[in-house]
Design an enzyme around this catalytic site. Structure first.
Site, PDB file in Angstrom:
ATOM      1  N   SER A 153       0.847  -1.192   0.000  1.00 12.57           N
ATOM      2  CA  SER A 153       0.000   0.000   0.000  1.00 12.57           C
ATOM      3  C   SER A 153       0.882   1.242   0.000  1.00 12.57           C
ATOM      4  CB  SER A 153      -0.876  -0.012   1.263  1.00 12.57           C
ATOM      5  OG  SER A 153      -1.512   1.227   1.479  1.00 12.57           O
ATOM      6  N   TYR A 166      -3.177  -0.646  10.258  1.00 13.11           N
ATOM      7  CA  TYR A 166      -3.084  -0.814   8.808  1.00 13.11           C
ATOM      8  C   TYR A 166      -1.703  -0.382   8.324  1.00 13.11           C
ATOM      9  CZ  TYR A 166      -4.310  -0.779   3.874  1.00 13.11           C
ATOM     10  OH  TYR A 166      -4.341  -1.041   2.522  1.00 13.11           O
TER      11      TYR A 166
END
Length: 261
Positions: A153, A166
């Site tokens: 990501s 996350y």
């Protein structure tokens, strides 16, 4: 540099014909795009997912002239990684490509972000990828070939408010990618990552529907648009194919330029 080497290259280097790919969470969102991309390149697809396929993914993949099979399973369940690899090998004979795509994201302020939020994200985003890669490597090492692609990501590079777990898992997944590359490269196994930017999916619908937050995102992207899932498909095929045999331990950012602004 030899003329023979130059002449040897062809578009066949991007072919996955006869290969088998596991794509976790491959029946929805970005995972569906990865599964379709590899199918279009000729790979048979095995999809373990917590969500049962509604038939859409199966139909799309089979139209590519390849085979697909599904396994409804929670990838964090005890023994699930072993069962997934075993089921794929029973159905297709081996595992050539593993795409660790499945992931979750929970949002909460730092002081409200407890273990109930933290633990599931560590389990799904990081531990499951580690265990699946470990089991897949047992198959890939003897066959002296394999591709492991971890879906990272932008938050493998950034902090990010409201989601410490996350960001932590995506940073860790990037490090895990490099560590596995360092050990498995000697067996002709390439371990790389893809770091998607902001994409127009169901998950980002609320952000895109709000004019203020939508513009805030666009102002940060030189391409001045949200990513389309097809923007990721070429990256997946490249990293899964012989064309990337000398690419190892790399995170391929596909973000429209977000990180440079």
């Amino acid at each position: 540099m030899s003329i023979e080497s130059l002449n040897a290259f062809s578009m066949d280097f991007f072919s996955l014909k006869g290969k088998t790919a596991i794509v976790t969470g491959g029946n929805s969102g970005l995972g569906q795009a990865f599964a379709m991309a590899l199918a279009k390149a000729g790979a048979n697809i095995f999809i373990p997912s917590f969500v049962k396929d509604n038939g859409e993914t199966k139909e799309m993949i089979e139209k590519q002239g390849v085979e697909v099979d599904f396994m409804q399973v929670g990838i964090t369940a005890e023994g699930a990684p072993q069962k997934i690899i075993a089921a794929c090998c029973e159905r297709f004979g081996t595992v050539d490509i593993l795409v660790n795509n499945a992931g979750i994201c929970k949002l909460n302020k730092v002081l409200d972000f407890g273990r109930a939020d933290w633990d599931p994200m560590i389990d799904v985003n990081l531990t499951a990828a580690f265990e699946l890669s470990y089991e897949a490597a047992k198959i890939m090492i003897p066959q002296k070939s394999g591709k492991i692609i971890n879906i990272c990501s932008l938050f493998s590079y950034l902090g990010g408010q409201w989601s410490p777990a996350y960001s932590a898992t995506k940073h860790a997944l990037a490090g895990f990618t490099k560590a596995y590359c360092d050990e498995l490269g000697q067996y002709n196994i390439q371990v790389n990552g893809i770091a998607p930017g902001y994409y127009a999916t169901d998950i980002t619908l609320a952000t895109r529907s709000n004019p203020e937050t939508n513009q805030r995102v666009l102002d940060h992207i030189p391409a001045n648009r949200w990513g389309d899932t097809q923007d990721l498909m070429g990256a997946a095929v490249f990293l899964a194919s012989p064309a990337s045999n000398y690419v190892n331990g790399h995170l391929l950012v596909v973000d429209g330029g977000y990180l440079v602004r």
